[in-house]
Design an enzyme around this catalytic site. Structure first.
Site, mmCIF file in Angstrom:
data_model
loop_
_atom_site.group_PDB
_atom_site.id
_atom_site.type_symbol
_atom_site.label_atom_id
_atom_site.label_comp_id
_atom_site.label_asym_id
_atom_site.label_seq_id
_atom_site.Cartn_x
_atom_site.Cartn_y
_atom_site.Cartn_z
ATOM 1 C CD GLU A 284 -2.723 2.811 -0.012
ATOM 2 O OE1 GLU A 284 -1.684 2.527 0.614
ATOM 3 O OE2 GLU A 284 -3.526 1.945 -0.387
ATOM 4 C CE1 TYR B 101 2.043 0.644 -1.394
ATOM 5 C CE2 TYR B 101 1.595 2.555 -0.014
ATOM 6 C CZ TYR B 101 1.215 1.336 -0.521
ATOM 7 O OH TYR B 101 0.005 0.810 -0.204
ATOM 8 C CG ASP C 213 3.540 -3.022 0.519
ATOM 9 O OD1 ASP C 213 3.712 -3.938 -0.310
ATOM 10 O OD2 ASP C 213 2.800 -3.144 1.493
#
Length: 359
Positions: free
Chosen positions: A48, A130, A148
């Site tokens: 991520e 996020y 996102d």
DNA sequence: AACTCGTGGAC
DNA sequence: TGTCCAAGAGT
């Protein structure tokens, strides 16, 4: 999207997701998932962070190299700064690499396990709203609202939100929350992002292939491709700079580590001038017979274009990096372009073939 | 709240 | 060619 349809749309999305075969090295496959295998939080977190403002295609090999070299968060925490920065070279946004190390060391110091809630994750370096939500949902099954750029676009279209970005953000987060299911929130989040990446794309969305097109207000109004609206961006200025590449007789090269803060922070580079919108004054790092190269390096950053004049010299001095310890792959891309040009320019060459564009 | 921070691919 | 854009965070 009409009120009350969220559950139906979410179900359609998940069944589409289950039928997909998007292979990514950080994902747990459908078979393992069905058997109750959870993704490794370290893998989820690492992927991520790498995926922040970065495409899946660009991340894939970096993720493999990182996990091969540092299989667990404790291994990464024990790594040397320079090794991590070199491994990150080329991926961009280098503050991510510095914060990655800080975060790994914080987790390792706290016992080696990641916090299991979005709130806990959010407190770690490099983990914002996020990433905290994504890791909590994917690794720990928390029904966190993952938003996102993909989700913003998908949601703006589903509800035909015409408010321009970034003002629309709060409304989009609210809608995304209505769509987030209590079961399989991680798969839901990934499904939304996959949909945005492959079907509900910024330009030419493939509505004919979309599993939730029946629920999409923008599609019904024929304005899907126009959303989300955004205010036009200012033009990028051009900055100019000088770079000096000094070669030692034994093949050594003069490099410097850039300061931790600011552009290319913590990365290796060649000495040179500041980058400004006016012509820079000569500033050779040492006295030598500097030869200017006929071509310049061009590179575009997020908010400005850069044109670098490159000078080379054969010389000796203190602090050269030995040939055996220098790898161009450890340089950020703009510096790798300088290197490519300097290496070619330092060799005798026939004719004067024009350099490739943007180099 | 704006601004800063990389890079490569798609059009 | 240039512009836009990507699974954002820090300040």
């Amino acid at each position: 999207m009409r009120d009350g349809n969220e559950a139906a749309a979410g179900a359609a999305l998940l069944s589409w997701y289950d039928a997909q075969a998007r292979v990514m090295p950080w994902r747990v496959g459908p078979a393992d998932r069905a058997a109750g295998v959870r993704p490794d939080p370290y893998h989820v977190w690492l992927s991520e962070v790498m995926l922040q403002q970065t495409t899946v295609a660009a991340v894939r090999d970096y993720f493999r190299r990182f996990t091969a070299r540092w299989p667990g968060v404790a291994d990464l925490a024990a790594a040397e700064d320079g090794a991590v920065m070199a491994e990150w070279a080329g991926l961009g946004y280098y503050a991510r690499a510095r914060n990655l190390l800080k975060c790994a060391r914080a987790v390792a110091a706290a016992g080696g396990r990641f916090p299991e809630t979005a709130e806990g994750l959010r407190a770690l370096p490099g983990i914002g709203p996020y990433t905290a939500a994504a890791v909590a949902a994917i690794a720990f099954d928390e029904p966190a609202v993952v938003v996102d750029g993909n989700v913003e676009r998908v949601v703006a279209r589903l509800w035909a939100v015409e408010t321009p970005m970034p003002a629309a953000k709060p409304a989009l987060i609210d809608r995304a929350g209505r769509l987030t299911p209590r079961r399989r929130p991680g798969d839901h989040a990934q499904a939304m992002m996959d949909l945005g990446a492959t079907i509900c794309t910024p330009r030419n969305p493939a509505c004919a292939l979309c599993p939730v097109s029946d629920f999409c207000a923008a599609k019904a109004q024929g304005i899907a491709a126009e959303l989300p609206r955004k205010t036009p961006k200012p033009e990028k200025p051009t900055r100019f700079g000088l770079a000096y590449v000094a070669f030692a007789p034994d093949g050594g090269v003069l490099l410097e580590r850039r300061p931790d803060k600011g552009l290319l922070g913590g990365m290796l580079g060649f000495p040179g001038s500041d980058w400004a919108e006016t012509a820079p004054a000569p500033c050779p790092p040492l006295a030598a017979d500097w030869t200017p190269l006929s071509h310049e390096v061009r590179h575009t950053f997020t908010h400005f274009h850069l044109r670098l004049r490159v000078f080379v010299a054969q010389t000796e001095g203190e602090g050269f990096t030995p040939k055996s310890e220098f790898s161009p792959a450890a340089l950020p891309t703009v510096m790798r372009k300088v290197w490519d040009l300097a290496e070619a320019g330092a060799l005798p060459r026939r004719g004067d073939a024009p350099a490739p564009r943007d180099i």
